[in-house]
Design an enzyme around this catalytic site. Structure first.
Site: not given
Ligand code: F6R
Length: 631
Positions: A2, A27, A78, A102-103, A501, A505, A508, A524, A626
């Site tokens: 947020c 956010r 969010w 926010n929270g 990773e 990716k 998501e 396994h 983000k």
């Molecule tokens: C995936 C992604 C998230 C962040 C995670 C940590 O593409 O962006 O998994 O890596 O939320 O975020 P930061 O790095 O900002 O602590």
């Protein structure tokens, strides 16, 4: 999560708030809203517009707030409590009170019941609305707004940041912070509040980073800060000395593609601070310490960092999501090369599992945003145990760097796409620098080995640039496999984090089922899923060595079960190439433990083109934000 912005001054508030929110949409983008105060005769009334979806949806209601106003607050959401619809969008109202939040209010059940018993009519399903009624109840006792918010704040639990206004007191905002970020921006005849500096940086560079459990009363002339007990706090502002990077798409269809292709530059800007290429040496003298209370950023000496890490009884690497994957890579190379006991884990687990932490251990957290709630909590836990805590971070002066003893900034530049790309590869590059510097200082590698490692890192941006030249060829591969039922990413050793990773990716942004596994774990359990409709992405770009031949054996097992194989391998690995339906060549490097950085690139592109194929919102995938500032 947020984003919050508030303004009080002389200028048109609504446009300033809208522009600020646009800088905070990372956010959250479930809904947005703005409240502005309108003078009607002698009195003021609050006008609110809100809409589910992206910020731009607000424009359809703009006519309702298109009047002269110099006092407004805004929010981009969010969703935590209550679905992302118009009613649950912020700002929320309780009679004359309007607020954005926010929270999470953790004791919202009890408060809701208590308010309902008192006959209060609630409109939304949110926890945020409740706070307005708590403030209102205090105001009705005749208290000033600051005191009313302070008392309401003392009744709630959990991490939160609020901006509250009362139309009966035009021109005064009261803000409160505990655990969720909030900055106050000071201008001339105007003042601001925001979740993050970029929202207000066009208007002011003079910032006060509110501390936890602080509140502020903000008018256009003054800012007064108090603590939770009502005691006045004398606060020191800082002058922001950085600028916003360009957040233009520069002709690319998505930020994510732009950011993938920007990695040569991001790596170069990151690495140039840490390599003495002329002498083939690592240097750790670019780490900074930036405590919000002092307002000073100071350089930490190379020797002090070496000492702190070399003496560590354990290095605890802690992070979330993609940053955690970089941490898993970092743990392997720190332990392997610098011979320092290292473990890496997820912050959300670490903070609650009651780990044994000694003051001789060192913490190393990784975060692109510097705001992730679980990672920040892990920092605090380690500090409480007397540990030194360092950070690898991308966003300057964000909350995590300000809590840590020193920061290794990645210099990747602003990352707009929600899916992290350039942050990940620059985090891995920095781990490599740290491992190299420590192994050299401890005498674990010779001067010649250090030179090879440093030179390889020095060439990495150029190799990456060359490797990405043919980036669009991955599109055909994504098109070929777009309809597969599932995706299994396999890697061993330093390629295991790359497999994790790759799968994250793809999940998501393309919303398909993907798993990352160590190739050694295949039999396994996951091998049961292997069939022609499952694409197995095998990551084994190092063409020789024991682990490589073991990985290839694991991959052969997939082939034997009629799995469809897409492999990332060395240019000359005829064996792997032969068993793979599709083969992506990864150039060789003189320091092979840097190959995971290169191997990540085609996987990022594969996810990107898969998402394009599926028609998803690549840069703002559903349900994500983000910056994850709630746990
Ligand atoms: C995936 C992604 C998230 C962040 C995670 C940590 O593409 O962006 O998994 O890596 O939320 O975020 P930061 O790095 O900002 O602590």
């Amino acid at each position: 999560m947020c984003g919050i912005v508030g303004y009080v001054g002389e200028r048109g508030a609504q446009d300033l708030i809208y522009k600020g929110l646009a800088r905070l949409e990372y956010r959250g983008y479930d809904s947005a809203g703005i409240a502005a105060l309108k003078k009607e005769g002698e009195a003021f009334t609050t006008k609110v517009i809100k809409a589910p979806g992206k910020l731009k949806e607000l424009k359809q209601y703009w006519g309702q707030i298109d009047f002269p106003s110099t006092y407004a607050i805004g929010h981009t959401r969010w969703a935590t409590h209550g679905e992302a619809n118009q009613v649950n969008a912020h700002p929320h109202r309780a009679e004359s009170i309007t607020l954005v939040h926010n929270g999470i209010i953790e004791n919202h059940h009890e408060i809701r019941e208590q308010l309902l018993k008192q006959g209060v009519k609630l409109h939304s399903e949110t926890d945020s609305e409740l706070f307005g009624h708590l403030v209102l109840a205090e105001r009705k006792k005749g208290l000033g707004l600051l005191e009313a918010v302070r008392l309401a704040f003392s009744q709630i639990h959990g991490a939160s940041a609020f901006v509250v206004m009362d139309e009966k007191l035009p021109g005064t905002m009261v803000v409160a912070r505990n655990g969720s970020p909030l900055v106050v921006g000071l201008g001339k005849g105007e003042n601001f509040v925001a979740s993050d500096v970029p929202a207000i940086l066009d208007s002011t560079r003079t910032i006060y980073y509110l501390e936890d459990n602080e509140l502020a009363e903000i008018t256009k002339q003054a800012v007064k800060v108090i603590d939770r007990n009502g005691k006045t706090v004398s606060f020191r502002t800082v002058e922001i000395d950085w600028d916003l990077d360009s957040i233009d798409k520069q002709g690319y269809p998505h930020y994510m593609l732009k950011e993938i292709l920007e990695q040569p530059r991001a790596l170069s800007d990151t690495l140039s601070a840490w390599l003495d290429l002329a002498h083939g040496k690592f240097r750790l003298d670019s780490a900074v310490h930036s405590k919000r209370s002092s307002g000073d950023a100071k350089i930490i000496r190379h020797e002090d960092l070496i000492e702190a890490f070399s003496k560590a009884t354990m290095v605890n690497i802690v992070a979330c999501g993609t940053a955690a994957h970089a941490g898993f890579y970092g743990a392997q190379i720190l332990e392997k090369w610098a011979k320092i006991p290292t473990r890496a884990e997820l912050a959300s687990e670490f903070r609650y599992r009651e780990p044994v932490l000694r003051n001789t251990d060192v913490g190393l957290v990784v975060s692109q945003s510097g705001e992730t709630a679980d990672t920040l909590a892990a920092v605090k836990l380690m500090k409480q145990n007397g540990m030194k805590v360092f950070a690898i971070c991308n966003v300057r002066d964000s909350s995590i760097p300000r809590e840590c003893d020193a920061v290794f900034y990645t210099n990747a530049g602003i990352e707009v796409g929600v899916a992290s790309t350039k942050a990940f590869t620059t985090q891995m590059a920095l781990f490599s620098v740290l491992a190299g510097a420590l192994s050299s200082a401890k005498g674990e590698i010779s001067a010649d080995q250090e030179k090879v490692w440093v030179e390889c890192l020095g060439h990495l941006p150029e190799v990456t640039r060359h490797y990405l030249e043919d980036y669009s060829s991955v599109q055909k591969i994504a098109q070929k496999y777009a309809t597969k039922k599932g995706f299994l990413f396999l890697g061993r050793g330093v390629y295991f984090p790359v497999a994790l990773e790759g799968a994250l990716k793809l999940k998501e942004i393309a919303y398909v089922h993907a798993e990352g596994y160590s190739a050694g774990e295949l039999k396994h359990g996951p091998i049961a899923m292997v069939e022609p409709d499952m694409l197995v992405l095998a990551i084994a770009p190092q063409g020789e060595g024991l682990l490589h031949s073991k990985s290839v054996s694991n991959i052969e097992e997939v082939k034997a079960r009629k799995g469809t194989l897409l492999s990332l391998g060395a240019e000359k690995d005829a064996q792997l190439q032969k068993i793979s339906e599709t083969y992506l060549k990864v150039p060789s490097l003189s320091f092979p433990d840097l190959l995971p950085i290169l191997a990540t690139l085609p996987l990022q592109l594969f996810s990107y083109y898969m998402a394009v194929e599926k028609g998803t919102e690549v840069d703002q995938p559903r349900n994500l934000a983000k910056s994850v500032t709630v746990e």
